[in-house]
Each structure stands twice: as C-alpha cells, then as structure tokens.
Enzyme design. Structure first.
Site, PDB file in Angstrom:
ATOM      1  N   HIS A   1      43.924  27.407   1.226  1.00 34.69           N
ATOM      2  CA  HIS A   1      43.964  26.812   0.118  1.00 34.69           C
ATOM      3  C   HIS A   1      42.873  25.735  -0.399  1.00 34.69           C
ATOM      4  O   HIS A   1      42.479  25.000   0.444  1.00 34.69           O
ATOM      5  CB  HIS A   1      45.287  26.219  -0.338  1.00 34.69           C
ATOM      6  CG  HIS A   1      45.762  25.942  -1.719  1.00 34.69           C
ATOM      7  ND1 HIS A   1      44.946  25.088  -2.475  1.00 34.69           N
ATOM      8  CD2 HIS A   1      46.578  26.588  -2.487  1.00 34.69           C
ATOM      9  CE1 HIS A   1      45.516  25.258  -3.646  1.00 34.69           C
ATOM     10  NE2 HIS A   1      46.553  25.953  -3.581  1.00 34.69           N
TER      11      HIS A   1
ATOM     12  N   ARG B   1      43.895  22.710 -11.496  1.00 34.76           N
ATOM     13  CA  ARG B   1      42.672  23.458 -11.876  1.00 34.76           C
ATOM     14  C   ARG B   1      42.723  24.388 -13.210  1.00 34.76           C
ATOM     15  O   ARG B   1      42.068  24.258 -14.014  1.00 34.76           O
ATOM     16  CB  ARG B   1      41.795  24.531 -10.842  1.00 34.76           C
ATOM     17  CG  ARG B   1      41.306  23.580  -9.735  1.00 34.76           C
ATOM     18  CD  ARG B   1      40.772  24.436  -8.724  1.00 34.76           C
ATOM     19  NE  ARG B   1      41.668  24.507  -7.585  1.00 34.76           N
ATOM     20  CZ  ARG B   1      42.062  25.495  -7.019  1.00 34.76           C
ATOM     21  NH1 ARG B   1      41.298  26.722  -7.283  1.00 34.76           N
ATOM     22  NH2 ARG B   1      42.887  25.700  -6.243  1.00 34.76           N
TER      23      ARG B   1
END
Lengths: 560, 224
Positions: free
Chosen positions: A314, A334
């Site tokens: 990740h 994000r």
C-alpha cells in the site's frame, strides 16, 4: 517533527502553487517500466519452490517459499481422532469466515467457526477506506469489472470478477440490513468516493473505519446466532479421507496448549493474508495473525496457488512516528485531494492511479535520494494532508478521518496542520488458493474465501474490493456448501504423509515448521503441554526462535 | 541510530525497552509476547487493554498496549476484558426498547469512569445520558469509533454496558434506514438485461490481452 522542518517548510511554501497544478501523468509504458524497476514483486528476493502443486512453476518471495517447503509441526506419530464432530468447519474469524457463518444460519447445519485469535481479529477490522459497489449514476457492474481488470493487469479470473461486481449492490443491501451505517450525503443517499483506479465514484465508507464497522456488525450478528465458536484455535493441518477429500482439521489450542481434532463434512478456509511474514523486509499494515497459514494448509492438500508471488504494497504506510510504522493511512486521503511530495515539496506521481504504480513511484523517490529520512533511519515521502483543509474546508479531516487524527494526535502530530510521512507497507496478498466462482478449492470438501484465495484481483487489487470480496465470496461459499454437502469421511493425514515423502527428496531442508501461527517478531511459539492425549512429547516449533524489536531493515530504502 | 533504553515494568517484572516503541513491541522484544493479548496491533480490535501507572505520580489509567509508546518508569498491568452475550438490535429503536434490552441503563451515577477509560476518546458517559433521552442519532455518531475493547463496561460499578448499548443503537438505526433513499441494493441501471449481457459478452472475450484492452477502453465512458 522538528528534525524535518526544512523539508516541511518547502512543502508549505509550494502548497498554494500546487493547489492549481495537475499531477504528472505517466504513460502506460512508463508505468510498466516503473513497476519493473522498483516494485518489490519484480525486484524482490524470490525463488521457485521444489515440492507441492506449484513445484518449479513460479517464484515466491523467499519468506513464503521457505514456509511452503517446511514440515508440519504435527508429530510423525500423530493419530487424528475426532474431538469435535460438525457439519461445517469454518477456519478464520474475519469478514469472510463470519459472512459464511451468517449465511449458514437457518440451514439446520451444525457450524463451528475456529479462529487463531479472538472472533473478529483480522485484516477486515483494519480496513479503512471503504467497500466498492456499482451504485453511482454513471456506474454498472460492467464498469466495476473493467476498472478492476485494468487494475489487476488483466490477470483477474473473469468469472470470479464478474461474480464479485454483479453482487456488489446486493452485498451492500445485506450489510445495511444487518445494521452497517455507511456514510450518507446530506440528502440521505450513500456517499460514493473515488478510489485509486475507479473511473467513477464507487467507494462507500464509514469514515476511515469501514472495516471496523463491517466487522463489529458481523461479529455482533454472529454471537447472536447459532454457530459454535472456537477462539484461540490455530489450524495446523487439514485432514483428508485418504483419497483426496478434505474431512477435517487439526488445531492447536493456544490456551490449553493441546491438539484439537475436528471432523467436518465441509471445510471452509478463510484464514486471510500474510503481511506479518514481512516479505522483502517491509513493515505491514496487517493484523497480528496474518502469517499465511491457509496457504500452507491448502498447499499440503495439493491445492495450487495462483498469483501468490504478488503482494500489494500500500503506497501510504506510516513512516513516522516509529510506534506507528507500517500502519495504514487510507487511500481516501488521496481521493479527496492530498498530494504526495518528495523532500523538496515536488509532486512526482498521479496520486489516484493504481496502488502498485504509486508505491513504486514512492520507492523510486526514496532510492534516488529524494525521500525524507527519519531519526530512526526510516524513509518516506510527504502526504500533504493540510491540503484537504484548504480544498474542502477547515475541520474536514477531523470529521471524515477520525481514526487518522486519533492515532497521530497521541504523538503530537496534527495532520490537519502538518503533512505526514509515508512509505509503502505490505498490505494485501493479491493471490492465494485457486477457487471457482462457488468458492470451491477444487478438492472435494474444501472451500476457500477472502484474502487466502487468488485469481479475483489479478496481480493488483483496487481499494474497496477486498471488503466486497469477503462479503460476497464468504456467502457464495456458504451457499455452495449447503447445496453440495459431502458426507462425513474418515480422518487421515494421507496428504501430509505424501508431502513429507516429497520433502525427503530435497537436498536442503528448511529448518522451520509451518504454519508459523505467530509473527517472528513476537517471539511466540507453538508449544504442546506434556500430558495425556495425542502427541504427548513437548514440542517447540523451531520457527520462532529469533526475536527482534523492530521490523527487519527494508532493502529498498538503500541510499542512492 | 540506536534508540535510547528505558525501564518499564509489566506485572511487576522489570524489563528494558527502546524509547519510542509501543508496549506490545517492547513485550515481544523481551520474550513476554503472551502476557498481553494482541489482535490487530493497530489500535482497532481492543484485545490489548492494559492499565498503566507512572513513577512520577501522574494519574494512571487504561490504554491499548499496541498504540501506547513506552516511557521511563511506566508500570503496565494486563487488563483483558471478557466478552459477554448481547441482546439483538431492533428496528425503529425507542427509549423504551433500549431500556427493555438493557435494564441497567438508568443505573448510571454519572461518575464519568467510562469516559476516562475509553482509549478512543468517546464521550461515553454523555452518550449514555443521550441514550436515556432517546437522542439516538447523536449516540450513533459518538460510537462511530468504538472498537469494543469493553473497558467502559469493565470500569462501570453499576453494570451499565455502554459499548453494547452503543452497538445496539447503531445497528438498530442502521437496520431501520430506508434502503431506497440510500440507493442500496439495485444498481442504477437503466439498461435492459439484454443490453447488459451484450456488454458482458464484449468484456469477457476469451483472449486475455484483448480483454484487458477492451476493459481499458470501457472505463472511459462506462458504455460500449
């Protein structure tokens, strides 16, 4: 974070300008090159295994290869005799196992659910960002399919993936019916967000605690049901009838330190992932029990593994403070506008492209000397969280990401005001036991669901597809078990005996036994109490003799 | 860089630990891994509950061993909380229904121990008062971050069960939500099944390379 004040100043100085900037977009060829040069799946240490169904046909990370070639901790003279008889044995107490157990309610079958730790201790409970389902106005299960296939580099099993995407909306309906509260828009409809690689908003969430919300509801529903719980029962071997039909399992009860043998007409393997094996020396966002046990058990039964050489790193694992290293910072940060920046405050990748690409881009920044070094010699890049407040208004982070705030505030960091330092963390086992769309592992009597399986996500999973995976395939496996329940079979260790014969052909034998059950860094061991019963010798697994205080060093943070 | 060493004690046994690491990691390093139960090691499962005392006289308290960093003189005591059976949630919850499910609701003496004990900073006691007055939406919000470690129940002298009630309220409200308004269940597909099947046929072409190309182009509009 005074040690990084120079770099943070650069981030702050460039923030206003960057708000207007589009991220650098990579061509497909550039992405491929980035993956080949920097992704741990391509450049990590790996080797083929020499025994079992995948012998010499693909390479596995060394840490996994060692365990696939290791012997069982069961004594040679162990005689399986049923301590418990049940219809359906579910191994694993995370989302997939519990979904399956709930789907078996009312079937009239006796169900035992065994879990190595406590019910719900799993990667499910740690999932943050969300769950995908094609519910948006521009969406369809076909679009969901296309996104996931592109994200998985086209390697996904199309039948599995179609089953997943078509079941998305009904899975959300099922979870809502159990009482899961997903975030809503002001007018009451589900709030759908984008995730890395979704071409239209498709991710439902409960703040940054989506997995916790799902797991605590599933667990609450389960304890009100009829399934029998076997907590602190670690599966160490599957049993078969001598002719390749799975007929039960042997467990180690970590409280009583005794073997427990279960005879079952159907076994569902839902043991989850393997981040705690720390492939390539990476830290992990996985739970304490994620040691790949199910891969080992199925492999010894002759079940081939698919894509089990690929893992998801990740992009945003915590890199500072030390106490939080490896812990997940959700991709949703994000999604709603935080940029990734190198030490000079420069954006270097499109934040919402596929996870493997973003992770590789971060590793490249660090390897080429544009990362930030922490006082404990870890490296990372900035995730510019204060941008969210500028884009969506003050207080947004605290409202939508209470988990992030809660974790960092303990250590004097306010993500609403300061950027946070991130580096890829071992997050998900992309591949695993090969199954068909009913969850059957190809070996009569054995089913598998969730992270332990492979094929569905190809070689790179999209955000939000694992929480959907466990709810859909846990229940599909349960349906298939109901409709195809084998009769009770004899309990033998024939498959293990065959595997042990194969091991004898190896020149260099692994000194470990597997499954290891507990991560090496914990120093915890499988130990059998002397006393009556099978396997009375005091046995100590040789797998976990070394203990280390910190994660092993990360070979990818080598200096430029 | 080698981290500084600090001395901590666990159940009265003194061990050395590295400054900055969590209690759980310090115990692992000291070979005492089994002393405190661990589930996730990430602050969301509630297995590793401990009570803490400090040598400098600061008030001690409860916390999660996987999230708390060690410090010099810290005294740690494992504090595992047993699970308990819980009553099932009910649609359209009311104050009457929650009182029937949890007869101890009104025994709360407002001592505030539950709020102090909560490692997730939930205003537990205030929320119990909100349960009494049927302010359920606020209760659901309060318990959004509940990890069910059970400490609030463990410290309550009056056998109030705040986290069980929080779950009961959340599930009861969640089950009562209007599925149509949420948009749950049915995809927003104005397409006929026949047209959808056409899209599937095109996407599921047998050649893997062609399948990836088609998926990539399909993503742009979501239609053929």
């Amino acid at each position: 974070m005074d040690w990084a004040s120079d770099s943070i100043q650069k981030v702050e100085k460039t923030r206003a300008e960057r708000m207007k900037q589009a991220p650098p977009v990579l061509s497909d060829a550039d992405k491929d090159e980035l993956l080949r040069e920097f992704h741990p799946d391509f450049v990590g240490m790996k080797r083929p295994v020499r025994v079992g169904p995948n012998a010499d046909d693909q390479e596995f990370p060394n840490e996994l290869a060692d365990l696939l070639e290791a012997d069982s901790p069961l004594p040679e003279d162990f005689q399986p005799r049923a301590d418990i008889e049940t219809d359906v044995l579910i191994i694993g107490g995370g989302g997939a196992g519990v979904s399956a157990a709930l789907a078996l309610e009312g079937s009239g079958l006796t169900v035992h659910l065994a879990t190595k730790l406590r019910l719900g201790d799993s990667n499910t409970v740690m999932a943050e960002g969300g769950i995908q389902a094609a519910l948006g106005p521009e969406d369809s299960p076909r679009r969901h399919f296309a996104d996931a296939l592109a994200g998985g580099h086209g390697k996904n099993d199309p039948a599995l993936l179609r089953a997943l995407c078509e079941a998305g909306p009904s899975a959300i309906d099922w979870l809502t019916g159990l009482g899961c509260m997903f975030d809503q828009n002001p007018e009451g409809s589900f709030r759908l967000r984008s995730g890395g690689g979704t071409s239209t908003p498709r991710v439902l969430a409960c703040r940054d605690y989506t997995g916790l919300e799902i797991m605590r509801v599933l667990r609450d529903a389960l304890v009100q049901g009829s399934a029998n719980l076997l907590e602190h029962h670690s599966a160490v071997e599957l049993l078969d009838n001598g002719q390749g039909l799975t007929s039960g399992a042997v467990f180690w009860n970590s409280k009583t330190r005794r073997w427990v043998t279960v005879s079952a007409r159907a076994v569902l393997l839902a043991t989850g992932g393997s981040g705690r094996l720390h492939f390539q020396g990476f830290p992990t966002s996985n739970h304490f029990g994620a040691t790949g046990d199910g891969l080992i058990l199925a492999y010894r039964q002759g079940c081939p593994l698919v894509h089990a050489h690929t893992f998801q790193y990740h992009p945003s694992g915590t890199s500072y403070p030390e106490a939080l290293v490896g812990q997940l910072v959700t991709e949703s940060i994000r999604s709603i506008g935080a940029q990734l920046l190198n030490k000079d405050g420069e954006q270097f990748v499109e934040e919402l492209t596929f996870r493997d690409v973003v992770a590789s881009a971060i590793i490249r920044e660090v390897v080429e000397g544009r990362g930030v070094k922490t006082p404990t010699a870890r490296r990372g890049v900035w995730l510019d969280t204060p941008m969210i407040e500028l884009k969506s208004g003050e207080g947004t982070i605290r409202r939508q990401f209470p988990g992030l705030i809660h974790r960092f505030e303990r250590y004097g960091i306010d993500p609403a005001k300061q950027p946070i330092l991130v580096y890829p963390t071992l997050h998900y086992q992309n591949g695993g036991v090969s199954i068909d769309s009913d969850g059957s592992a190809g070996n009569v009597g054995l089913w598998a669901a969730g992270e332990v399986t492979g094929g569905l996500h190809g070689t790179n999973r999209l955000m939000g597809n694992s929480l959907l995976d466990i709810t859909v395939f846990g229940r599909r496996a349960a349906e298939s078990i109901k409709n195809n329940l084998p009769k009770r079979e004899a309990l033998t260790l024939a498959a293990l005996a065959r595997f042990r014969e194969e091991l004898k052909s190896l020149d260099h034998k692994s000194s470990e036994t597997s499954p290891i059950l507990f991560p090496k860094e914990s120093g915890m061991k499988l130990e059998i109490d002397a006393g009556e019963g099978a396997g009375t010798k005091t046995e100590t697994s040789s797998a976990q003799q070394e203990t280390t205080s910190y994660e092993p060093p990360d070979p990818f943070s080598r200096p430029a | 860089m080698t981290p500084n060493k600090v001395n901590i004690s666990i159940s009265g046994k003194t061990v050395q630990a590295s400054e900055g690491e969590t209690i759980v990691r310090a115990l692992w390093a000291a070979g005492l891994g089994g002393l405190v139960e661990v589930g996730c090691a990430g602050g969301v499962c509630g297995a590793c509950t401990v009570t803490l005392r400090f040598s400098d006289g600061r008030p001690g308290g409860t916390d999660l061993a996987c999230m708390r960093a060690v410090e010099e003189g810290m005294q740690i005591f494992p504090c595992p909380v047993e699970t308990q059976p819980v009553p099932a949630p009910q649609t359209d919850p009311t104050a009457e229904k929650i009182r029937a499910a949890f007869p101890t609701l009104d025994r709360c003496t407002k001592c505030g121990s539950c709020t102090t004990a909560c490692p997730m900073s939930i205003p537990v006691m205030d929320s119990v008062l909100r349960m009494q007055s049927e302010n359920f939406e606020a209760v659901a919000e309060d318990f959004t971050t509940c990890i069910h470690c059970g400490l609030c129940r463990f410290v309550c002298e009056d056998k109030v069960k705040p986290h069980h009630m929080g779950m009961w309220v959340r599930r009861s409200l969640g089950m009562s939500r209007d599925s149509d308004l949420l948009g749950a269940g049915a995809p927003p597909d104005s397409f006929s099944e026949k047209d959808a099947e056409k899209e599937w046929d095109w996407l599921l072409t047998a050649d893997p390379d062609e399948r990836l190309r088609r998926a990539t182009s399909f993503r742009e509009t979501g239609r053929l």
